[in-house]
Motif scaffolding. Structure first.
Motif, short mmCIF file in Angstrom:
data_model
loop_
_atom_site.label_atom_id
_atom_site.label_comp_id
_atom_site.label_asym_id
_atom_site.label_seq_id
_atom_site.Cartn_x
_atom_site.Cartn_y
_atom_site.Cartn_z
N ASP A 191 0.96 -1.19 -0.08
CA ASP A 191 -0.03 0.10 -0.08
C ASP A 191 0.75 1.22 0.11
OD1 ASP A 191 -2.36 -1.55 -0.14
OD2 ASP A 191 -2.66 -1.46 2.02
N ARG A 192 1.76 1.44 0.78
CA ARG A 192 2.82 2.49 0.88
C ARG A 192 3.46 2.67 -0.56
NH1 ARG A 192 5.16 3.64 6.22
NH2 ARG A 192 4.20 2.33 7.88
N LEU A 193 3.93 1.46 -1.00
CA LEU A 193 4.59 1.37 -2.49
C LEU A 193 3.56 2.09 -3.43
CD1 LEU A 193 6.84 0.94 -4.40
CD2 LEU A 193 5.87 -1.47 -4.58
N ARG A 194 2.39 1.82 -3.50
CA ARG A 194 1.35 2.18 -4.45
C ARG A 194 1.16 3.66 -4.41
NH1 ARG A 194 -3.42 3.84 -5.87
NH2 ARG A 194 -4.40 3.33 -7.73
N ALA A 195 0.90 3.95 -3.13
CA ALA A 195 0.70 5.53 -2.78
C ALA A 195 1.94 6.51 -3.13
CB ALA A 195 0.56 5.62 -1.12
N LEU A 196 3.05 5.98 -2.84
CA LEU A 196 4.39 6.81 -3.28
C LEU A 196 4.43 6.83 -4.79
CD1 LEU A 196 6.94 5.34 -0.57
CD2 LEU A 196 6.58 7.63 -1.02
N GLN A 197 4.08 5.66 -5.49
CA GLN A 197 4.17 5.65 -7.04
C GLN A 197 3.18 6.93 -7.47
OE1 GLN A 197 6.62 4.63 -8.42
NE2 GLN A 197 7.51 2.90 -7.46
N LYS A 198 2.01 6.99 -6.79
CA LYS A 198 0.86 7.82 -7.29
C LYS A 198 1.43 9.26 -7.24
CE LYS A 198 -3.93 7.97 -7.03
NZ LYS A 198 -5.32 7.63 -6.27
N LEU A 199 2.03 9.42 -5.95
CA LEU A 199 2.51 10.81 -5.75
C LEU A 199 3.50 11.18 -6.77
CD1 LEU A 199 2.73 10.77 -1.78
CD2 LEU A 199 1.39 12.39 -3.11
N TYR A 200 4.44 10.16 -7.03
CA TYR A 200 5.48 10.64 -7.95
C TYR A 200 4.86 10.81 -9.30
CZ TYR A 200 8.76 9.65 -4.30
OH TYR A 200 9.49 9.51 -3.05
N LEU A 201 4.18 9.86 -9.75
CA LEU A 201 3.53 10.08 -11.20
C LEU A 201 2.69 11.41 -11.22
CD1 LEU A 201 2.31 6.34 -11.56
CD2 LEU A 201 4.31 7.54 -12.94
N HIS A 202 1.98 11.77 -10.17
CA HIS A 202 1.15 13.14 -10.45
C HIS A 202 2.17 14.21 -10.77
CE1 HIS A 202 -2.94 12.72 -10.01
NE2 HIS A 202 -2.96 11.82 -8.98
N HIS A 203 3.25 13.98 -10.00
CA HIS A 203 4.52 15.09 -10.15
C HIS A 203 5.13 14.98 -11.44
CE1 HIS A 203 7.45 17.80 -8.51
NE2 HIS A 203 8.39 17.13 -9.17
N ALA A 204 5.49 13.68 -12.14
CA ALA A 204 5.93 13.69 -13.30
C ALA A 204 4.98 14.10 -14.28
CB ALA A 204 6.50 12.38 -13.34
N VAL A 205 3.76 13.84 -14.31
CA VAL A 205 2.69 14.10 -15.23
C VAL A 205 2.67 15.58 -15.57
CG1 VAL A 205 0.39 14.17 -15.81
CG2 VAL A 205 1.13 11.96 -15.58
N ARG A 206 2.70 16.37 -14.38
CA ARG A 206 2.78 17.79 -14.19
C ARG A 206 3.96 18.48 -14.75
NH1 ARG A 206 1.81 21.64 -8.96
NH2 ARG A 206 1.29 23.55 -10.12
N HIS A 207 5.19 18.12 -14.41
CA HIS A 207 6.53 18.74 -14.58
C HIS A 207 7.25 17.77 -15.68
CE1 HIS A 207 5.58 21.18 -11.23
NE2 HIS A 207 5.54 20.42 -10.59
N GLY A 208 7.18 16.83 -16.06
CA GLY A 208 7.81 16.14 -16.87
C GLY A 208 7.03 15.40 -18.06
N LEU A 209 7.66 13.99 -18.14
CA LEU A 209 6.58 13.19 -19.01
C LEU A 209 6.37 11.67 -18.48
CD1 LEU A 209 8.19 10.88 -21.14
CD2 LEU A 209 9.29 13.13 -21.69
N VAL A 210 5.33 11.23 -18.54
CA VAL A 210 5.04 9.99 -18.21
C VAL A 210 4.45 9.11 -19.55
CG1 VAL A 210 3.67 8.41 -16.83
CG2 VAL A 210 4.61 10.59 -15.66
N ALA A 211 4.89 8.02 -19.70
CA ALA A 211 4.60 7.27 -20.83
C ALA A 211 3.86 5.85 -20.37
CB ALA A 211 5.73 7.01 -22.01
N VAL A 212 3.08 5.24 -20.92
CA VAL A 212 2.24 3.93 -20.75
C VAL A 212 2.33 3.18 -21.98
CG1 VAL A 212 1.45 4.83 -18.47
CG2 VAL A 212 0.05 4.73 -20.96
N ARG A 213 2.14 1.89 -21.78
CA ARG A 213 1.85 1.22 -22.82
C ARG A 213 0.69 0.25 -22.38
NH1 ARG A 213 2.88 -4.10 -26.01
NH2 ARG A 213 2.19 -5.13 -23.94
N ASP A 214 -0.22 0.20 -23.07
CA ASP A 214 -1.79 -0.46 -23.01
C ASP A 214 -1.48 -1.84 -23.49
OD1 ASP A 214 -2.80 2.01 -21.77
OD2 ASP A 214 -2.96 2.77 -23.95
#
Length: 194
Positions: A44-67
């Motif tokens: 749960d901690r790991l998922r919450a941290l990843q979510k925080l970091y991804l929100h930051h990266a989407v806002r200030h950098g780039l995040v890419a995913v593969r579906d």
């Protein structure tokens, strides 16, 4: 008949939750996250941290995913990259990060020059999707997008020797290796993009 593989794409805020799930699965047994996140409530901690970091990266950098079309479009790979001089997280995010790391917060380190290089902050692929070149495809996609945005170099850190080989195949070279007592080894790597 199976669906053709999809290409990586830029993510937005709507992708943060599924991407955090993917990273939590990808890093479930990763040496560094096991070292810096307490065992109690680890997933749960790991998922919450990843979510925080991804929100930051989407806002200030780039995040890419593969579906993955075979899984109904579920995200099976994620990469996040930040440019130099990225502002730090908001104070409330920092407080949450400190709380999630608990008594292991002092184990976090910072490497490289945040003023010079773009930073590959995270790359994760679902365990069921490994070995298919997805990590390479995501990294290449992120490099092309970063160069389009002016990147001239990129740096990263990893605690897995298999990752070192992956990144070396993609043009990164080791700039340093460290090993603190009780901690997993950390390889710092960098590549020139221009």
């Amino acid at each position: 008949m199976s669906s053709p593989p999809s290409s990586p794409r830029l993510a937005d805020v709507a992708d943060v939750g599924p991407a955090a799930d993917t990273l939590a699965s990808a890093f479930a047994d990763y040496p560094w996250t096991r070292y810096v996140i307490p065992a109690e409530g680890y997933q749960d901690r790991l998922r919450a941290l990843q979510k925080l970091y991804l929100h930051h990266a989407v806002r200030h950098g780039l995040v890419a995913v593969r579906d993955d079309p075979a899984q109904g479009g579920a995200v099976d790979g994620v990469i996040a990259v930040l440019p130099p001089r990225t502002p730090g997280p908001a104070p409330e995010a920092v407080a949450r990060i400190v709380a999630l790391h608990g008594d292991r917060i002092d184990r976090l380190t910072s490497g490289g020059d945040p003023e010079a290089d773009w930073r590959l902050e995270t790359l994760g692929v679902l365990p069921t999707a490994r070995g298919r070149g997805l990590g390479s495809a995501l990294t290449r996609f992120a490099i092309v997008e970063a160069v389009r945005r002016g990147a001239r170099s990129m740096a990263l850190e990893t605690s897995d020797p298999l990752n070192v080989r992956l990144y070396e195949r993609l043009g990164f070279t080791i700039t340093a290796r460290s090993k603190a007592p009780g901690a997993p080894p950390v390889w710092r790597m960098r590549t020139d993009l221009a």
